[in-house]
Design an enzyme around this catalytic site. Sequence first.
Site, PDB file in Angstrom:
ATOM      1  CE1 TYR A  63      -4.640  -1.919   4.993  1.00 46.53           C
ATOM      2  CE2 TYR A  63      -3.728   0.139   4.505  1.00 46.53           C
ATOM      3  CZ  TYR A  63      -4.361  -1.006   4.093  1.00 46.53           C
ATOM      4  OH  TYR A  63      -4.402  -1.180   2.672  1.00 46.53           O
ATOM      5  CB  SER A 117      -0.700   0.052   1.249  1.00 41.67           C
ATOM      6  OG  SER A 117      -1.511   1.142   1.376  1.00 41.67           O
TER       7      SER A 117
HETATM    8  N1  LIG Z   1      -8.411  -0.491  -2.014  1.00 44.27           N
HETATM    9  C1  LIG Z   1      -7.462   0.425  -1.375  1.00 44.27           C
HETATM   10  O1  LIG Z   1      -7.581   1.703  -1.789  1.00 44.27           O
HETATM   11  C2  LIG Z   1      -6.362  -0.318  -1.254  1.00 44.27           C
HETATM   12  C3  LIG Z   1      -5.191   0.440  -1.278  1.00 44.27           C
HETATM   13  C4  LIG Z   1      -4.002  -0.094  -0.889  1.00 44.27           C
HETATM   14  C5  LIG Z   1      -4.007  -1.533  -0.760  1.00 44.27           C
HETATM   15  N2  LIG Z   1      -4.894  -2.298  -0.750  1.00 44.27           N
HETATM   16  C6  LIG Z   1      -4.913  -3.441  -0.382  1.00 44.27           C
HETATM   17  O2  LIG Z   1      -5.347  -4.548  -1.399  1.00 44.27           O
HETATM   18  C7  LIG Z   1      -5.872  -5.644  -0.859  1.00 44.27           C
HETATM   19  C8  LIG Z   1      -7.172  -5.707  -1.473  1.00 44.27           C
HETATM   20  O3  LIG Z   1      -8.264  -4.807  -0.873  1.00 44.27           O
HETATM   21  P1  LIG Z   1      -9.442  -4.472  -1.549  1.00 44.27           P
HETATM   22  O4  LIG Z   1      -9.629  -3.054  -1.580  1.00 44.27           O
HETATM   23  O5  LIG Z   1      -9.701  -5.050  -2.585  1.00 44.27           O
HETATM   24  O6  LIG Z   1     -10.430  -5.198  -0.379  1.00 44.27           O
HETATM   25  P2  LIG Z   1     -11.805  -5.991  -0.485  1.00 44.27           P
HETATM   26  O7  LIG Z   1     -12.341  -6.211   0.892  1.00 44.27           O
HETATM   27  O8  LIG Z   1     -12.466  -5.888  -1.498  1.00 44.27           O
HETATM   28  O9  LIG Z   1     -10.870  -7.565  -0.751  1.00 44.27           O
HETATM   29  C9  LIG Z   1     -10.214  -8.291   0.271  1.00 44.27           C
HETATM   30  C10 LIG Z   1     -10.626  -9.740   0.158  1.00 44.27           C
HETATM   31  O10 LIG Z   1      -9.765 -10.361   1.178  1.00 44.27           O
HETATM   32  C11 LIG Z   1     -10.293 -11.256   1.771  1.00 44.27           C
HETATM   33  N3  LIG Z   1      -9.711 -11.558   3.033  1.00 44.27           N
HETATM   34  C12 LIG Z   1      -9.980 -10.994   4.202  1.00 44.27           C
HETATM   35  N4  LIG Z   1      -9.452 -11.575   5.222  1.00 44.27           N
HETATM   36  C13 LIG Z   1      -8.865 -12.634   4.714  1.00 44.27           C
HETATM   37  C14 LIG Z   1      -8.248 -13.962   5.242  1.00 44.27           C
HETATM   38  N5  LIG Z   1      -7.930 -13.934   6.651  1.00 44.27           N
HETATM   39  N6  LIG Z   1      -8.009 -14.608   4.561  1.00 44.27           N
HETATM   40  C15 LIG Z   1      -8.322 -14.949   3.274  1.00 44.27           C
HETATM   41  N7  LIG Z   1      -8.918 -13.610   2.808  1.00 44.27           N
HETATM   42  C16 LIG Z   1      -9.196 -12.687   3.666  1.00 44.27           C
HETATM   43  C17 LIG Z   1     -11.721 -10.973   1.947  1.00 44.27           C
HETATM   44  O11 LIG Z   1     -12.738 -11.864   2.000  1.00 44.27           O
HETATM   45  C18 LIG Z   1     -11.916  -9.912   0.628  1.00 44.27           C
HETATM   46  O12 LIG Z   1     -12.534 -11.020  -0.353  1.00 44.27           O
HETATM   47  C19 LIG Z   1      -5.394  -5.534   0.709  1.00 44.27           C
HETATM   48  O13 LIG Z   1      -4.412  -6.100   0.885  1.00 44.27           O
HETATM   49  C20 LIG Z   1      -5.586  -4.019   0.756  1.00 44.27           C
HETATM   50  O14 LIG Z   1      -4.917  -3.725   1.977  1.00 44.27           O
HETATM   51  C21 LIG Z   1      -6.196  -1.601  -1.071  1.00 44.27           C
END
Ligand SMILES: NC(=O)c1ccc[n+]([C@@H]2O[C@H](COP(=O)([O-])OP(=O)(O)OC[C@H]3O[C@@H](n4cnc5c(N)ncnc54)[C@H](O)[C@@H]3O)[C@@H](O)[C@H]2O)c1
Length: 701
Positions: free
Chosen positions: A591, A578
């Site tokens: 986080y 991130s």
């Molecule tokens: N959305 C953003 O702006 C953003 C920015 C930087 C980084 N990220 C990172 O991207 C990744 C995906 O985020 P997203 O925005 O698509 O979120 P999201 O909630 O849409 O998807 C996350 C997925 O991870 C799964 N998950 C959560 N805990 C879990 C576990 N213990 N075991 C297996 N699966 C698990 C959830 O069920 C979900 O399907 C994350 O690591 C997040 O930190 C997101």
Amino acid sequence: MTNPTAAELIARSNRLGSDPRVTNYAGGNTSAKGTETDPATGEPIELLWVKGSGGDLGTLVEPGLAVLRLDRLRALSQVYPGVDREDEMVAAFDYTLHGKGGAAPSIDTAMHGLVDAAHVDHLHPDAGIAIATAADGDKLTATIFGEKVVWVPWRRPGWQLGEDIAAIERANPTAIGCILGGHGITAWGGSSDEVEANSMWIIDTAEAYIEAHGRPDPFGTALDGYAALPEVERRAKAAALAPHLRALVSTDKAQVGHFTDSAVVTDFLTAAEHPRLASLGTSCPDHFLRTKVKPLVLDLPANASLEASIERLTELHEQYRKDYTTYFETYAASTTQSSVAGSLGAGVAQSLARLPQAPPRMRGADPAIVLVPGVGMFSYGPNKQTARVAGEFYVNAINVMRSAETISRYSPISDEEKFRIEYWALEEAKLQRMPAPKPLATRVALVTGAASGIGKAIATRLAAEGACIVIADLDLVKAQAAAAEIGNTDVAVGVQANVTDENQVRAAVDAAVLAFGGLDLVVNNAGLSLSKSLLDTTVADWDLQHDVMAKGSFLVSRAAARVLIDQKLGGDIIYISSKNSVFAGPNNIAYSATKADQAHQVRLLAAELGEHGVKVNGINPDGVVRGSGIFASGWGARRAAVYGVPEEELGKYYAQRTLLKREVLPENVANAVFVLCTSDLSHTTGLHIPVDAGVAAAFLR
Ligand SMILES: NC(=O)c1ccc[n+]([C@@H]2O[C@H](COP(=O)([O-])OP(=O)(O)OC[C@H]3O[C@@H](n4cnc5c(N)ncnc54)[C@H](O)[C@@H]3O)[C@@H](O)[C@H]2O)c1
Ligand SMILES: [Zn+2]
């Protein structure tokens, strides 16, 4: 507007092709002759509709039919230059097409066109091939079917086989079909219903005879210590062996795998006769084009240790390659490819220039089928569908061998004839017409947390680029639903795994390896986010964030690295870190700290796994609001509150604070993952790519 004759043919083909007793996948072909008005003259013309090259009867639709002018097709008999040059006749089909001709006519078109009867089925039923490959198949055919079915000695499919069958039909007015030695069956009839009934009668009669007259133990007695291991043990051994096997069978080029441990396979491997029968190889051309002439068979009992099994498989694989090279060199020298010059018209000669003229080139000496007693069968190919079908065909071959040995002795066609089919100029031409493989073809990707948001976009993109996908997420139903949106189980499968749990992570990696034969690309994406100040962050908050992201990605990387190292095919591990791994924003202690941990894992693992050819890189996204479950489930509202904007404006707010003033979408992150996995970045490891539309405070230095 479908011609009623063609419509009837499609319906019959679908019925026949959906019964596994009748024909193997994409095997056999059907045809019908009928009249239609010639749009050019307004006069009636006689046409032949026949299943085109490569199609599958069970799922045949109208565009899968080739449509030919019957008079012109039959006229080719006059210019047929003889069996030595029969391959040239395939190019001549171009001059007999009706209109644009539909699908490309297959090599079997001659048989369908030259037989007088209006309706013809050519099929590959296991029971029919059993008689066709029995040592005394000719006598058995007479005993079982009397005058109704005639024996045709083995001949390679082509124009001459069509002439032979047509001559048999004319000479045997009471016959309804024939057994094609070493190959399959052909039946004919005056109507579509009649030929279908005739095909089914031949198959039913063959099955009934085999059932009534067979020996009870066709594969011999059971070998001590070769019985199938109990399921859990069997699958664990299969998963442990799979990466090593993939390393071996990918010596010439990377292959995808399929695993089968059905009783038909493990029972065969328990029986005393399995080494002899396996070494005879498969017979029906359809079978061995997919399975290669012979499988590789491990000659150790079920309880052999992993180390001993790998050591022996390595020796056997080396021997397999030597044997295959000898087979190739022996027969390649004596194979003459079809020549262009000759008595056919100039137009035909021109079309023939498309056939490869050079001596054949070896396509690879690795096996397509590997049999492991007590465990099961691994089958391989350039993609999952091909690997799966190769396994299905070997199951057909086992059924054929069992039935042939029940009533006689299994006696497949000679290696020389197999070689002529395997390296047939027409097969070579077919392979050269195949579209170039996609950039990630043969690569297997495991994406955690891919049931939603960024992970789902990554899985979708990697699949579109040719990778096989395993979606691992907390909820099995959601993981499977996301996989089904991407494609069928040859493309994507969903598995349940909480990445915080060591055993579940190992099970997910095992499932990936059993689904596709191995693993190449691993994306640590699972995550969740709590936006809290230091004083509000509980120990439970801290632990949850660190368990899912820092510990979860450590567990996934560790389990996957074992496979990548054993496989010796390199690979990629990608962390979705991130912007917050480097940017110190407010109210984000747990986080952002765990994201910084993930980011340093990238550098540490890049340093450690480089010697295995494994690249480890990361992506730093920021502000991906659309599609993100994280934003939808409270984080968005809290971030909006922190920044003092309405929640629905958050995407725009993030866009405005970027240098490019663009909103970041899940697809933008997926694009970066794809680029990291391509050969264009083959020399890049330990890198983080920001996908944040430009955030100066998070510049990397
Ligand atoms: N959305 C953003 O702006 C953003 C920015 C930087 C980084 N990220 C990172 O991207 C990744 C995906 O985020 P997203 O925005 O698509 O979120 P999201 O909630 O849409 O998807 C996350 C997925 O991870 C799964 N998950 C959560 N805990 C879990 C576990 N213990 N075991 C297996 N699966 C698990 C959830 O069920 C979900 O399907 C994350 O690591 C997040 O930190 C997101
Ligand atoms: Zn056939």
